[in-house]
Design a protein around this motif. Structure first.
Motif, short mmCIF file in Angstrom:
data_model
loop_
_atom_site.label_atom_id
_atom_site.label_comp_id
_atom_site.label_asym_id
_atom_site.label_seq_id
_atom_site.Cartn_x
_atom_site.Cartn_y
_atom_site.Cartn_z
N PHE A 191 -19.59 -16.78 14.71
CA PHE A 191 -19.74 -17.61 13.52
C PHE A 191 -20.54 -16.86 12.45
CE2 PHE A 191 -22.64 -20.37 11.16
CZ PHE A 191 -21.75 -21.12 10.42
N TRP A 192 -21.68 -16.29 12.85
CA TRP A 192 -22.53 -15.60 11.89
C TRP A 192 -21.87 -14.32 11.39
CZ3 TRP A 192 -25.77 -17.86 9.04
CH2 TRP A 192 -26.42 -19.00 9.50
N ASP A 193 -21.17 -13.59 12.24
CA ASP A 193 -20.46 -12.39 11.79
C ASP A 193 -19.42 -12.74 10.73
OD1 ASP A 193 -21.92 -10.73 13.44
OD2 ASP A 193 -20.31 -10.49 14.94
N GLU A 194 -18.65 -13.80 11.00
CA GLU A 194 -17.62 -14.22 10.04
C GLU A 194 -18.26 -14.70 8.73
OE1 GLU A 194 -15.30 -17.07 12.20
OE2 GLU A 194 -14.55 -15.54 13.59
N SER A 195 -19.36 -15.44 8.83
CA SER A 195 -20.05 -15.92 7.63
C SER A 195 -20.58 -14.75 6.81
CB SER A 195 -21.21 -16.85 8.01
OG SER A 195 -20.72 -18.01 8.64
N LEU A 196 -21.17 -13.78 7.48
CA LEU A 196 -21.71 -12.62 6.77
C LEU A 196 -20.59 -11.76 6.18
CD1 LEU A 196 -24.63 -11.65 9.15
CD2 LEU A 196 -24.80 -12.67 6.87
N ASP A 197 -19.45 -11.68 6.87
CA ASP A 197 -18.31 -10.96 6.31
C ASP A 197 -17.83 -11.63 5.02
OD1 ASP A 197 -18.37 -9.12 8.37
OD2 ASP A 197 -16.69 -10.02 9.47
N ARG A 198 -17.75 -12.97 5.04
CA ARG A 198 -17.32 -13.70 3.83
C ARG A 198 -18.32 -13.50 2.70
NH1 ARG A 198 -16.02 -17.54 7.68
NH2 ARG A 198 -17.85 -18.80 7.18
N LEU A 199 -19.60 -13.53 3.02
CA LEU A 199 -20.63 -13.30 2.01
C LEU A 199 -20.51 -11.89 1.44
CD1 LEU A 199 -23.15 -14.17 0.44
CD2 LEU A 199 -24.52 -13.41 2.40
N GLY A 200 -20.28 -10.91 2.32
CA GLY A 200 -20.10 -9.53 1.86
C GLY A 200 -18.91 -9.40 0.92
N ASP A 201 -17.80 -10.06 1.25
CA ASP A 201 -16.61 -10.03 0.38
C ASP A 201 -16.93 -10.66 -0.97
OD1 ASP A 201 -15.24 -8.88 2.49
OD2 ASP A 201 -14.19 -10.74 3.07
N TYR A 202 -17.63 -11.78 -0.94
CA TYR A 202 -18.00 -12.48 -2.18
C TYR A 202 -18.88 -11.59 -3.05
CZ TYR A 202 -20.17 -15.97 -5.22
OH TYR A 202 -20.64 -16.66 -6.31
N LEU A 203 -19.87 -10.96 -2.45
CA LEU A 203 -20.76 -10.08 -3.22
C LEU A 203 -20.02 -8.87 -3.77
CD1 LEU A 203 -23.95 -10.23 -0.97
CD2 LEU A 203 -23.58 -11.36 -3.18
N ALA A 204 -19.08 -8.33 -3.02
CA ALA A 204 -18.29 -7.20 -3.49
C ALA A 204 -17.45 -7.60 -4.70
CB ALA A 204 -17.39 -6.67 -2.37
N GLN A 205 -16.89 -8.80 -4.64
CA GLN A 205 -16.10 -9.29 -5.78
C GLN A 205 -17.00 -9.46 -7.00
OE1 GLN A 205 -14.23 -12.88 -4.47
NE2 GLN A 205 -12.60 -11.82 -3.38
N LEU A 206 -18.20 -9.98 -6.81
CA LEU A 206 -19.14 -10.14 -7.93
C LEU A 206 -19.48 -8.80 -8.56
CD1 LEU A 206 -21.75 -12.79 -6.72
CD2 LEU A 206 -20.04 -13.06 -8.51
N GLN A 207 -19.74 -7.81 -7.73
CA GLN A 207 -20.14 -6.49 -8.24
C GLN A 207 -19.00 -5.81 -8.98
OE1 GLN A 207 -21.59 -4.56 -4.70
NE2 GLN A 207 -23.72 -5.09 -5.17
N LYS A 208 -17.77 -6.00 -8.52
CA LYS A 208 -16.62 -5.38 -9.16
C LYS A 208 -16.20 -6.14 -10.41
CE LYS A 208 -14.53 -3.51 -4.97
NZ LYS A 208 -13.39 -3.61 -4.07
N GLY A 209 -16.62 -7.38 -10.50
CA GLY A 209 -16.17 -8.21 -11.63
C GLY A 209 -14.68 -8.41 -11.58
N GLU A 210 -14.12 -8.57 -10.39
CA GLU A 210 -12.68 -8.68 -10.23
C GLU A 210 -12.15 -9.91 -10.95
OE1 GLU A 210 -11.57 -8.73 -6.11
OE2 GLU A 210 -12.38 -6.73 -5.75
N PRO A 211 -11.02 -9.73 -11.65
CA PRO A 211 -10.38 -10.89 -12.23
C PRO A 211 -9.94 -11.86 -11.13
CG PRO A 211 -9.19 -8.86 -12.78
CD PRO A 211 -10.32 -8.52 -11.87
N GLY A 212 -10.17 -13.11 -11.34
CA GLY A 212 -9.82 -14.09 -10.32
C GLY A 212 -10.91 -14.21 -9.26
N GLY A 213 -11.88 -13.31 -9.29
CA GLY A 213 -13.02 -13.40 -8.38
C GLY A 213 -14.03 -14.39 -8.90
N PRO A 214 -15.07 -14.64 -8.18
CA PRO A 214 -16.08 -15.59 -8.64
C PRO A 214 -16.76 -15.11 -9.91
CG PRO A 214 -16.69 -14.57 -6.52
CD PRO A 214 -15.36 -14.05 -6.91
N LYS A 215 -17.09 -16.04 -10.76
CA LYS A 215 -17.80 -15.73 -12.02
C LYS A 215 -19.28 -15.91 -11.82
CE LYS A 215 -13.84 -15.58 -14.31
NZ LYS A 215 -13.01 -14.62 -13.71
N ASN A 216 -20.07 -15.01 -12.44
CA ASN A 216 -21.52 -15.17 -12.33
C ASN A 216 -22.11 -15.64 -13.61
OD1 ASN A 216 -20.83 -12.64 -13.35
ND2 ASN A 216 -22.54 -11.59 -12.41
#
Length: 119
Positions: free
Chosen positions: A94-119
């Motif tokens: 559970f924690w590995d999967e949660s941390l993987d999702r958090l890592g993906d989210y943070l990577a999208q934030l850093q890249k500023g990917e279109p369609g990714g989360p907005k900060n």
């Protein structure tokens, strides 16, 4: 083993493992059989107190005691700890999967990917 029985056994095992003295006794027994006197040596407590710890460990199935004349060696029985490890493994996933999702989210934030989360 039924789920209720497993949960009760798991509770008993976790309760036995909750005490640092009992964990120390198990660590010593992982090196090989030992007498009550050998197990008591590192602790500043009475033999009766050590015997109580051993009874808790024995009831939880974590140790067994032999019967060789006057010598009653204690030995580690690790199967209940495997049940604890299996139970904990579900939460590690559970924690590995949660941390993987958090890592993906943070990577999208850093890249500023279109369609990714907005900060």
């Amino acid at each position: 083993m039924t789920e209720t029985h497993m949960a009760d056994h798991l509770s008993q095992t976790l309760s036995a493992l909750a005490d640092p003295t009992r964990r120390g006794i198990l660590a010593r027994l992982a090196q090989g059989e030992a007498t009550v006197g050998e197990l008591a040596a590192p602790y500043d407590m009475s033999m009766a107190a050590v015997s109580k710890h051993l009874k808790v460990l024995e009831k939880a199935g974590l140790i067994s005691r032999g019967k060789e004349a006057q010598w009653r060696p204690c030995r580690l029985e690790a199967a209940p700890m495997a049940e604890v490890a299996d139970w904990v493994e579900n939460y590690r996933r559970f924690w590995d999967e949660s941390l993987d999702r958090l890592g993906d989210y943070l990577a999208q934030l850093q890249k500023g990917e279109p369609g990714g989360p907005k900060n």
